[in-house]
Design a protein around this motif. Structure first.
Motif, PDB file in Angstrom:
ATOM      1  N   VAL A  34       0.850  -1.189   0.000  1.00 51.25           N
ATOM      2  CA  VAL A  34       0.000   0.000   0.000  1.00 51.25           C
ATOM      3  C   VAL A  34       0.889   1.242   0.000  1.00 51.25           C
ATOM      4  CG1 VAL A  34      -1.815   1.275   1.201  1.00 51.25           C
ATOM      5  CG2 VAL A  34      -1.781  -1.240   1.278  1.00 51.25           C
ATOM      6  N   ALA A  35       0.731   2.074  -1.021  1.00 49.98           N
ATOM      7  CA  ALA A  35       1.521   3.314  -1.115  1.00 49.98           C
ATOM      8  C   ALA A  35       0.847   4.384  -0.272  1.00 49.98           C
ATOM      9  CB  ALA A  35       1.637   3.758  -2.573  1.00 49.98           C
ATOM     10  N   TYR A  36       0.983   4.254   1.030  1.00 54.08           N
ATOM     11  CA  TYR A  36       0.264   5.150   1.940  1.00 54.08           C
ATOM     12  C   TYR A  36       0.988   6.486   2.077  1.00 54.08           C
ATOM     13  CZ  TYR A  36       3.606   3.696   5.576  1.00 54.08           C
ATOM     14  OH  TYR A  36       4.743   3.443   6.309  1.00 54.08           O
ATOM     15  N   THR A  37       0.215   7.503   2.392  1.00 55.73           N
ATOM     16  CA  THR A  37       0.775   8.835   2.628  1.00 55.73           C
ATOM     17  C   THR A  37       0.763   9.124   4.117  1.00 55.73           C
ATOM     18  OG1 THR A  37      -1.354   9.972   2.419  1.00 55.73           O
ATOM     19  CG2 THR A  37      -0.106   9.610   0.392  1.00 55.73           C
ATOM     20  N   THR A  38       1.562  10.093   4.512  1.00 56.88           N
ATOM     21  CA  THR A  38       1.685  10.467   5.918  1.00 56.88           C
ATOM     22  C   THR A  38       1.423  11.957   6.067  1.00 56.88           C
ATOM     23  OG1 THR A  38       4.025  10.977   5.718  1.00 56.88           O
ATOM     24  CG2 THR A  38       3.449   8.684   6.210  1.00 56.88           C
TER      25      THR A  38
END
Length: 449
Positions: A407-411
């Motif tokens: 999962v290319a999650y953002t922060t």
């Protein structure tokens, strides 16, 4: 790792207010927000018209919450696909659903599925640059209908009647600016089934409509009368609010026409009977309604056809079913008591809560969400001593889970980088801000942080 661990599904105002209330409590708590979009702030970012910067300023308050230690943001994570409810239960002691209501409520009239018939929610997402909505929107109709008697209907009508030049000083995306530059609409007809005393417009939103350059608001004098029962019913709802709306509409009905090049026609006592057309929208048939004498209206059997090339349905939003949780399909919300989610048999689901529109339906302004969040958090904290503790308590395990699943999650740090990038694009174009970054680019930029 003894802190109460809470997962919040969503990162709009309701989700962030819930996180803020938890962090300000006396409890030792850590909060993680899971947002399916790469960016936070929900409807403040993707549901408020670009010419309403005053409302969008609430982002500054939400920003301060996400800046606080004890809260983390995981963007571009879809609960139900990327992670499951079971995954969240493994890592968190409590779960708060704050997914909101972003779908259009159905309108059961013939012709509603014709090309050229649009849900207002989708149109709002288009002009707000939502990453999941196509950049192009055909605005080729000279006469347009909007169905609804609330602020969303006013927003849609106002944007349709505005020019690209008039919105150049806002944060309107470049693609929307180009679409409005080709807009052919000269007449926008807004239809409300009931009378002016029942309109759900806010006074400020209504008055703004009359300040759009080159746009004349037209109200038929026959539409501004109402009986004593309708007036009494309206006064129970909110006397001052209704009085301001009624006076504004009556004043517009009595004034002389200005002859502006574009017009917004506000029609009351007008029920859409069907959308006309064969291969696409060609018109709308409206049935006149009348007061019953008991505070409501009834059909009269008198019909008028309006030739329009597009119809926008602004009849309300509804929520979406979240996998693994019960759902009230009739009302589009999670069934609950004081924020505690329960199943169809009334049995509460330990450690599962709801807040915001998915809890109470799409009613109330952003400010009402604070009280809603307070109620839900109070229930959660009262239950906390009895809640079973999640077996996986290390915060780093959440990051590891998402990385294992690709999962290319953002922060939050990544979002700050994206926000800086967007502002730079806006400044380069001589506007305050732009929101034209495609979803895949948003993830790349914000993940870089």
């Amino acid at each position: 790792m003894t802190a109460l661990r809470v997962a919040v599904i969503g990162a709009g105002p309701a989700a962030i207010y819930a996180a803020d209330t938890l962090l300000k409590s006396d409890a030792d708590v850590a909060v993680d927000l899971f947002e399916k979009l790469p960016a936070p702030f929900g409807l403040v970012r993707y549901g408020v018209a670009p010419d309403h910067p005053r409302i969008k300023q609430i982002v500054h308050a939400l920003h301060r919450v996400l800046d606080r230690p004890g809260v983390r943001l995981f963007g571009n994570v879809h609960v139900g696909t990327d992670v499951t409810l079971s995954d969240l239960r493994d890592h968190y002691d409590a779960i708060i659903a704050a997914t909101g209501c972003e779908r259009d409520r159905d309108l059961d009239v013939p012709g509603v599925d014709l090309p050229g018939s649009h849900g207002a929610a989708r149109f709002v997402q288009w002009y707000d640059g939502h990453p999941d909505v196509p950049r192009d929107w055909a605005l080729d109709a000279s006469s347009v209908a909007v169905i609804g008697a609330g602020n969303v209907a006013l927003d849609v009508a106002r944007i349709l009647a505005s020019t690209a030049e008039g919105l150049s000083g806002t944060e309107i995306p470049d693609s929307v600016h180009a679409g409005l530059a080709a807009n052919r609409a000269t007449d926008v007809h807004v239809f409300a089934r009931r009378g002016i005393a029942h309109a759900r417009f806010s006074p400020m939103e209504l008055r703004e409509l009359d300040h759009v350059p080159g746009v004349e608001v037209v109200v038929d004098p026959a539409d501004v009368e109402f009986d004593d029962a309708a007036a009494a019913a309206a006064e129970v709802r909110s006397a001052k609010h209704v009085e301001m709306v009624v006076r504004t509409l009556q004043g517009w009905a009595l004034r002389d026409r200005r002859g502006d090049p574009r017009r917004v026609h506000l029609h009351f006592l007008s029920r859409p009977e069907r959308i006309l057309g064969t291969d696409r929208v060609e018109g709308i048939r409206i049935e006149r309604t009348e007061y019953t004498g008991h505070g409501d209206v009834r059909d009269t059997g008198e019909f008028t056809d309006f030739p329009v090339g597009a119809v926008y349905r602004a009849v309300g939003y509804t929520g979406s079913h979240l996998a693994g949780l019960p759902f009230d399909h009739e009302h589009g919300v999670l069934p609950h008591r004081a924020g505690r989610v329960h199943d169809i048999d009334g049995q509460e689901l330990p450690g599962v809560y709801a807040v915001g529109w998915i809890k109470r339906g799409p009613v109330g302004l952003i400010g009402h969400t604070k009280g809603c969040a307070s109620e839900t958090v109070a229930s959660l904290l009262a239950d906390a001593p009895q809640l079973p503790r999640a077996p996986r308590r290390d915060p780093a395990e959440v990051d590891a889970l998402l990385e294992r699943r690709g999962v290319a999650y953002t922060t939050w740090t990544g979002w700050l980088a994206l926000d800086k990038h967007e502002r730079g694009l806006g400044e380069a174009r001589g506007r305050e801000r732009t929101k034209v970054v495609p979803r895949e680019d948003m993830v790349e930029i914000s993940s870089a942080g």
